[in-house]
Enzyme design. Structure first.
Site, short mmCIF file in Angstrom:
data_model
loop_
_atom_site.label_atom_id
_atom_site.label_comp_id
_atom_site.label_asym_id
_atom_site.label_seq_id
_atom_site.Cartn_x
_atom_site.Cartn_y
_atom_site.Cartn_z
N ASN A 199 70.95 75.08 41.55
CA ASN A 199 72.00 74.69 40.69
C ASN A 199 71.75 74.06 39.38
O ASN A 199 72.45 74.07 38.63
CB ASN A 199 71.34 71.99 41.08
CG ASN A 199 70.65 72.14 40.75
OD1 ASN A 199 69.91 72.57 39.19
ND2 ASN A 199 70.28 71.09 41.13
N ASP A 244 74.11 72.76 45.17
CA ASP A 244 72.36 71.16 44.85
C ASP A 244 71.83 71.63 46.97
O ASP A 244 73.27 71.24 47.73
CB ASP A 244 73.67 69.96 44.76
CG ASP A 244 72.01 69.09 44.78
OD1 ASP A 244 71.60 68.65 45.69
OD2 ASP A 244 71.97 68.81 42.97
N SER A 280 60.49 67.14 37.96
CA SER A 280 58.91 67.57 38.17
C SER A 280 57.95 67.18 36.43
O SER A 280 56.81 67.08 36.78
CB SER A 280 58.10 68.82 38.32
OG SER A 280 58.73 70.11 37.48
N ASN A 303 66.35 62.95 44.79
CA ASN A 303 66.62 64.74 44.68
C ASN A 303 65.49 65.40 45.15
O ASN A 303 65.95 66.31 46.23
CB ASN A 303 66.17 65.29 43.05
CG ASN A 303 66.44 66.21 43.00
OD1 ASN A 303 67.40 67.24 43.54
ND2 ASN A 303 64.94 67.46 42.01
N TYR A 322 56.07 60.86 40.77
CA TYR A 322 56.38 63.03 40.80
C TYR A 322 55.20 63.56 42.13
O TYR A 322 55.90 63.42 43.25
CB TYR A 322 56.18 63.38 39.89
CG TYR A 322 55.86 64.93 40.59
CD1 TYR A 322 56.38 66.20 40.31
CD2 TYR A 322 54.66 65.55 40.05
CE1 TYR A 322 56.60 67.19 40.11
CE2 TYR A 322 54.79 67.17 39.81
CZ TYR A 322 55.65 67.84 40.52
OH TYR A 322 54.85 69.31 40.29
N ASP A 377 44.56 60.01 32.06
CA ASP A 377 44.40 61.50 31.47
C ASP A 377 42.92 61.38 32.41
O ASP A 377 41.70 61.75 31.45
CB ASP A 377 44.35 62.18 30.69
CG ASP A 377 45.74 62.66 30.19
OD1 ASP A 377 46.55 62.63 31.24
OD2 ASP A 377 46.00 62.46 28.56
#
Length: 329
Positions: free
Chosen positions: A32, A50, A76, A91, A140, A284
């Site tokens: 897209n 899409d 992402s 999505n 994600y 992290d």
């Protein structure tokens, strides 16, 4: 017969298209162009559209003889996924559902999925193995895991075999110099470091230097993007041989610290790269390295560009020649 590459105008997708072209495959690309770049597509037939558009997707399958799909199309950004999870479920997950339904409708039974090692969450051990628990710590990673699970059930119900490839950090650029990494916004360490070398950023922020590592900074796994592309092509070969569905980690076999990345970038670019130390970021982990033993054994995958100097040098060649990305110089 053609290979359909969704998200084939993106960073890793375009390098995979290049690898397929090099061996003479017929290629169809769907993108897209929200994050992808038309200029990154070196060949094949590009459809702009899409995955969630059922009529559009059905047209793509009807107009082409497709025997395998490589699926990259997804949002992402970890941080964005935490503030706007709905976007990622719509999505990533719904888009994949539409793709699998179109594949089933049109009799296409092979899909290679660009997944992520973020499906594991906080690692139980390092290096991470495919059998380790999957408890994502961000939306994600959760959507990517949901996409994998969806493929498993489509395999059970409809015989759509899949290979899911989990990896961390892609870096570098194609040897031709024609394609490289151009994200907006940029969130990956190596291009951010190189932007600082180009004077496009005042400095590089290092988030924490008190981790239990040799130099106190986080250690991550970096893989040359062309090696990742090769793995996706090998996964298509596995499915064409009629082998069962599988999940593979892709890793360099060693980790590199943030300080190592910056020091090597200074040597490669021969530029000053100012550093500002910042507080640790929440969540992290100190070390993230994925074991790729299974991929090496079963796919025959062997990274050819595993030296960090070479990875950064190829990225620098792209960024220094294209400081403003595609079509903006």
């Amino acid at each position: 017969m053609a290979v359909l590459v969704t998200g084939g105008a993106g960073y890793i997708g375009s390098h995979t298209v290049a690898a397929l072209l090099e061996r003479g495959e017929e290629i169809v690309i769907v993108d897209n162009l929200q994050q992808g770049h038309r200029e990154a597509v070196l060949g094949g037939k590009l459809y702009e559209g899409d995955l969630r558009d059922e009529a559009f997707l059905d047209q793509v399958f009807k107009e082409n003889s497709i025997d395998a799909v490589i699926h990259f199309a997804a949002n992402s950004l970890v941080g964005e996924s935490m503030t706007n999870p709905g976007k990622y479920y719509h999505n990533n997950v719904y888009g994949t559902l539409c793709l699998l339904e179109a594949m089933n409708k049109n009799g296409v039974k092979r899909i290679v999925f660009s997944s992520t090692a973020a499906t594991y969450g906080e690692p139980e051990r390092v290096p991470i193995d495919e059998h380790d628990r999957t408890v994502p710590t961000n939306a994600y990673g959760e959507t990517k895991l949901a996409m994998e699970k969806m493929m498993k059930w489509f395999d059970t119900a409809h015989g759509i075999h899949y290979v899911s490839l989990r990896y961390f950090n892609a870096a570098g650029a194609h040897a031709s110099g024609k394609i490289g990494e151009d994200h907006s916004p940029e969130t990956h360490l190596i291009p951010i470091v190189l932007q600082a070398a180009l004077g496009q950023r005042p400095h590089i922020s290092v988030f924490g230097d008190d981790y239990p590592t040799e130099d106190g900074t986080c250690i991550r796994d970096y893989i040359h993007v062309s090696d990742l592309a090769d793995a996706h092509v090998l996964a298509v070969d596995r499915l064409r041989r009629g082998e069962d569905s599988a999940v593979y980690n892709l890793g360099n076999g060693q980790g590199f610290s943030v300080k190592q990345v910056i020091d090597i970038a200074r040597n490669v670019t021969e530029r000053e790269i100012p550093v500002v130390m910042e507080a640790r970021r929440a969540g992290d982990p100190a070390v993230l390295i994925a074991s790729s033993d299974r991929a090496r054994k079963e796919l025959g995958w062997q990274p050819k560009r595993d030296k960090l100097d070479d990875i950064i040098r190829s990225a620098w060649q792209w960024h220094s020649a294209n400081p403003n990305g595609y079509g903006k110089n």
